[in-house]
Design an enzyme around this catalytic site. Sequence first.
Site, PDB file in Angstrom:
ATOM      1  N   GLY A 128       5.808  10.258  -0.829  1.00 32.86           N
ATOM      2  CA  GLY A 128       5.328   8.961  -0.350  1.00 32.86           C
ATOM      3  C   GLY A 128       4.330   8.389  -1.358  1.00 32.86           C
ATOM      4  CD  GLN A 129       2.737   2.859  -0.821  1.00 33.89           C
ATOM      5  OE1 GLN A 129       2.490   2.051  -1.716  1.00 33.89           O
ATOM      6  NE2 GLN A 129       2.443   2.608   0.436  1.00 33.89           N
ATOM      7  CB  THR A 177       4.528   4.327   6.865  1.00 33.23           C
ATOM      8  OG1 THR A 177       5.703   4.470   6.072  1.00 33.23           O
ATOM      9  CG2 THR A 177       3.653   5.557   6.711  1.00 33.23           C
ATOM     10  CB  THR A 227      -3.551   3.067  10.045  1.00 34.54           C
ATOM     11  OG1 THR A 227      -3.439   1.654   9.982  1.00 34.54           O
ATOM     12  CG2 THR A 227      -3.148   3.512  11.454  1.00 34.54           C
ATOM     13  CG  ASP A 228      -5.943  -1.307   8.922  1.00 32.44           C
ATOM     14  OD1 ASP A 228      -5.398  -0.668   8.012  1.00 32.44           O
ATOM     15  OD2 ASP A 228      -5.448  -2.337   9.422  1.00 32.44           O
ATOM     16  CE1 TYR A 254       1.940   3.904  10.759  1.00 34.38           C
ATOM     17  CE2 TYR A 254       0.315   2.143  10.884  1.00 34.38           C
ATOM     18  CZ  TYR A 254       0.819   3.262  10.266  1.00 34.38           C
ATOM     19  OH  TYR A 254       0.189   3.754   9.152  1.00 34.38           O
ATOM     20  CE  LYS A 285      -1.081   7.376  10.846  1.00 32.39           C
ATOM     21  NZ  LYS A 285      -0.530   8.469   9.968  1.00 32.39           N
TER      22      LYS A 285
HETATM   23  P1  NDP Z   1       4.873   6.208   2.705  1.00 32.54           P
HETATM   24  O1  NDP Z   1       5.730   5.450   3.666  1.00 32.54           O
HETATM   25  O2  NDP Z   1       4.869   5.812   1.271  1.00 32.54           O
HETATM   26  O3  NDP Z   1       5.237   7.745   2.757  1.00 32.54           O
HETATM   27  C1  NDP Z   1       5.483   8.393   3.969  1.00 32.54           C
HETATM   28  C2  NDP Z   1       6.195   9.662   3.644  1.00 32.54           C
HETATM   29  O4  NDP Z   1       6.542  10.282   4.872  1.00 32.54           O
HETATM   30  C3  NDP Z   1       7.494   9.446   2.848  1.00 32.54           C
HETATM   31  O5  NDP Z   1       7.496  10.281   1.723  1.00 32.54           O
HETATM   32  C4  NDP Z   1       8.554   9.862   3.832  1.00 32.54           C
HETATM   33  O6  NDP Z   1       9.640  10.528   3.250  1.00 32.54           O
HETATM   34  C5  NDP Z   1       7.805  10.847   4.680  1.00 32.54           C
HETATM   35  N1  NDP Z   1       8.504  11.105   5.910  1.00 32.54           N
HETATM   36  C6  NDP Z   1       9.071  10.231   6.770  1.00 32.54           C
HETATM   37  N2  NDP Z   1       9.685  10.881   7.770  1.00 32.54           N
HETATM   38  C7  NDP Z   1       9.504  12.205   7.521  1.00 32.54           C
HETATM   39  C8  NDP Z   1       9.888  13.397   8.178  1.00 32.54           C
HETATM   40  N3  NDP Z   1      10.623  13.395   9.298  1.00 32.54           N
HETATM   41  N4  NDP Z   1       9.511  14.573   7.653  1.00 32.54           N
HETATM   42  C9  NDP Z   1       8.786  14.621   6.515  1.00 32.54           C
HETATM   43  N5  NDP Z   1       8.410  13.540   5.832  1.00 32.54           N
HETATM   44  C10 NDP Z   1       8.760  12.351   6.341  1.00 32.54           C
HETATM   45  O7  NDP Z   1       3.417   6.201   3.306  1.00 32.54           O
HETATM   46  P2  NDP Z   1       2.009   6.068   2.585  1.00 32.54           P
HETATM   47  O8  NDP Z   1       1.909   7.032   1.456  1.00 32.54           O
HETATM   48  O9  NDP Z   1       1.752   4.634   2.347  1.00 32.54           O
HETATM   49  O10 NDP Z   1       1.056   6.528   3.787  1.00 32.54           O
HETATM   50  C11 NDP Z   1       0.323   7.754   3.766  1.00 32.54           C
HETATM   51  C12 NDP Z   1      -0.533   7.802   4.997  1.00 32.54           C
HETATM   52  O11 NDP Z   1      -1.415   6.690   5.030  1.00 32.54           O
HETATM   53  C13 NDP Z   1       0.234   7.762   6.324  1.00 32.54           C
HETATM   54  O12 NDP Z   1      -0.384   8.622   7.237  1.00 32.54           O
HETATM   55  C14 NDP Z   1       0.061   6.321   6.798  1.00 32.54           C
HETATM   56  O13 NDP Z   1       0.149   6.226   8.202  1.00 32.54           O
HETATM   57  C15 NDP Z   1      -1.309   6.009   6.274  1.00 32.54           C
HETATM   58  N6  NDP Z   1      -1.541   4.585   6.053  1.00 32.54           N
HETATM   59  C16 NDP Z   1      -0.681   3.842   5.274  1.00 32.54           C
HETATM   60  C17 NDP Z   1      -0.892   2.490   5.088  1.00 32.54           C
HETATM   61  C18 NDP Z   1       0.046   1.666   4.267  1.00 32.54           C
HETATM   62  O14 NDP Z   1      -0.243   0.469   4.062  1.00 32.54           O
HETATM   63  N7  NDP Z   1       1.133   2.204   3.726  1.00 32.54           N
HETATM   64  C19 NDP Z   1      -2.054   1.812   5.688  1.00 32.54           C
HETATM   65  C20 NDP Z   1      -2.912   2.685   6.449  1.00 32.54           C
HETATM   66  C21 NDP Z   1      -2.645   4.018   6.612  1.00 32.54           C
HETATM   67  P3  NDP Z   1      10.909   9.735   2.706  1.00 32.54           P
HETATM   68  O15 NDP Z   1      10.451   9.126   1.410  1.00 32.54           O
HETATM   69  O16 NDP Z   1      11.922  10.818   2.546  1.00 32.54           O
HETATM   70  O17 NDP Z   1      11.255   8.736   3.757  1.00 32.54           O
END
Ligand code: NDP
Length: 299
Positions: free
Chosen positions: A10-11, A68, A107-108, A131, A135
């Site tokens: 993920g990011q 997310t 998250t906010d 969501y 969370k």
């Molecule tokens: P991303 O959507 O970029 O990454 C989420 C990751 O979760 C992806 O790699 C995805 O895998 C993985 N994922 C989804 N489903 C599953 C599963 N069943 N088992 C294992 N992995 C899974 O999220 P961010 O990096 O942006 O977010 C990181 C954290 O920050 C999260 O907790 C999010 O709630 C929080 N956050 C994010 C914000 C945003 O703007 N993005 C804002 C505030 C908080 P795959 O790539 O294979 O789908």
Amino acid sequence: MKILLLGKNGQVGWELQRSLAPLGKLMALDRAGDAARGLCGNLQDLDGLRATVMSLRPDVIVNAAAHTAVDKAQSETDLARRLNAEAPTVLAEAANAVDALLVHYSTDYVFDGSGSTPWVESAPTGPLNVYGQTKLDGERAIAAACPRHLILRTSWVYAARCGNFAKTMLRLAAERERLTVIDDQYGAPTGAELIADVTAHAIRQLVQRPQDAGIYHLAAAGETTWNGYARHVIDTARRLRPEMALAVREVAAVPTSAFPTPARRPHNSRLGTSRLQQTFGLRLPAWQHGVDRMLAETL
Ligand code: NDP
């Protein structure tokens, strides 16, 4: 130190692979896990997650995986609950059983977006969408099951590697003379790099000072709206790459109601970060710092 990272692609997870590597032995998993070693990284598989923690017995678990997709969560309630609340509960119970520190992101969107002052950690929550509710449920379950936790609430996350708001704005700015961008949601774009770096720093401190465990707000300094963010991106792109053909002449301000979405969004996503900065001896840079870096790298 043995660290288990979930959601490595993920990011935030991708940047954590970099920032956590120097801290010790890093075992990074995506949802496919590591079948050869019998390790599960799929947040839907609660038994698999539990067994993985119990067999690896890490010192630190960092969970960067989540559901997310904010709008999709409105119709995928069970999946959002599984990933954002039930899996974190299992991770917290397992972390507690092996005496590991559990690091998790929130998250906010746990707030209702009212007012215009930054939210502090103790402010009353009131999620506006599925969501945010899932969370919040995840946060509460972790706090109840695992006293050794670090929950970082962040906002408006972007990364250079993935598709992001800035890239979308630049694509549209190349195609259109007029853009309309929401101007009544306030927050701070926060880079995945910054989140990952702060996480690594905080883990090092928490290993020495377990009394600093808890929930913290982590966002870049300053504030803007999506409209202000778009303008900044376009101005910076013009400065960095004057040869770029950007057709856009106007970035019009519109209210949230101009873009109806399945999930309601909070108007006030400002996060007060004093607690984090003071506890961990950090200074969070202005949001433009990370956005400009990301643009310099990707343009
Ligand atoms: P991303 O959507 O970029 O990454 C989420 C990751 O979760 C992806 O790699 C995805 O895998 C993985 N994922 C989804 N489903 C599953 C599963 N069943 N088992 C294992 N992995 C899974 O999220 P961010 O990096 O942006 O977010 C990181 C954290 O920050 C999260 O907790 C999010 O709630 C929080 N956050 C994010 C914000 C945003 O703007 N993005 C804002 C505030 C908080 P795959 O790539 O294979 O789908």
